[in-house]
Design an enzyme around this catalytic site. Sequence first.
Site, mmCIF file in Angstrom:
data_model
loop_
_atom_site.group_PDB
_atom_site.id
_atom_site.type_symbol
_atom_site.label_atom_id
_atom_site.label_comp_id
_atom_site.label_asym_id
_atom_site.label_seq_id
_atom_site.Cartn_x
_atom_site.Cartn_y
_atom_site.Cartn_z
ATOM 1 N N ASP A 97 -0.258 4.988 1.196
ATOM 2 C CA ASP A 97 -0.516 5.949 2.265
ATOM 3 C C ASP A 97 -0.255 5.338 3.638
ATOM 4 O O ASP A 97 -0.743 4.241 3.943
ATOM 5 C CB ASP A 97 -1.957 6.450 2.192
ATOM 6 C CG ASP A 97 -2.214 7.261 0.938
ATOM 7 O OD1 ASP A 97 -2.241 8.490 1.026
ATOM 8 O OD2 ASP A 97 -2.362 6.658 -0.148
ATOM 9 N N LYS B 144 -7.353 -4.893 -5.075
ATOM 10 C CA LYS B 144 -6.021 -5.200 -4.555
ATOM 11 C C LYS B 144 -5.801 -6.708 -4.527
ATOM 12 O O LYS B 144 -4.731 -7.209 -4.907
ATOM 13 C CB LYS B 144 -5.854 -4.629 -3.148
ATOM 14 C CG LYS B 144 -5.738 -3.117 -3.085
ATOM 15 C CD LYS B 144 -5.515 -2.659 -1.650
ATOM 16 C CE LYS B 144 -5.327 -1.152 -1.556
ATOM 17 N NZ LYS B 144 -5.072 -0.719 -0.166
ATOM 18 N N ASP C 61 0.859 -1.169 0.000
ATOM 19 C CA ASP C 61 0.000 0.000 0.000
ATOM 20 C C ASP C 61 0.910 1.237 0.000
ATOM 21 O O ASP C 61 2.121 1.114 0.203
ATOM 22 C CB ASP C 61 -0.892 -0.041 1.241
ATOM 23 C CG ASP C 61 -2.042 0.944 1.164
ATOM 24 O OD1 ASP C 61 -2.280 1.503 0.080
ATOM 25 O OD2 ASP C 61 -2.707 1.152 2.190
#
Length: 225
Positions: A84, A216, A82
């Site tokens: 952030d 994802k 990921d």
Amino acid sequence: MPNKKHLVIASHTGAETLGLALELVKKLDPNCTVREIARNKALHILHELGDGAKTALFEKFDALKLDYSNIEPKIKKLLIADMDSTIINCECLDELADFAGVKEQVSAITERAMAGELDFEGALKERVMMLKGLSKSAMQKCYDERVKLNEGAIEMISGLKENGAYCALVSGGFKFFTSKIRELVGFHEDNSNEFVYSKDELSGKVKMPILGKEAKLERLQSLCK
């Protein structure tokens, strides 16, 4: 080597610090064996040090600001990360919201979405709508001033790539940021959402389909195959 124990050391400051650390290990165990994991960044050492010697050694590693681990390193073929608050230090939408004057409202939605209290797609659309009218120049300023890499990000991806791993950045965030982070850190690819623009400003809309947790998982499964 049944009696040998594993030690991995990694330096954020380069080969000189790594060399100092290796000298410390060799003073305690001249017969240790060393393998380079990432050039000038990380070493895998097989040693026969006792617990007391290791405790003293780790105190010196802390003083040198080294990362270290007793876990045997395994060669990885794939990393999906990921962006952030993982590769970077912040939530990009929250920082953009600050430039748009609505950070408090957007951050509250982000927090609830991350806690699973809100539908991700709906929460994303709502937050982006609140950013309507924000200029690309303000977005670039946000990136330049607010987005920082978390310590070790570049070293981790560099080490994995040197050992043949494929590294993908897969984020529910936005291409404006992920494309820059992919290039800066060295990921092979980035997958994320895209803003819809009206001239040089955010239109308040998101290009469909929205990339969320299901997407994802799909990318993970695809790359594993």
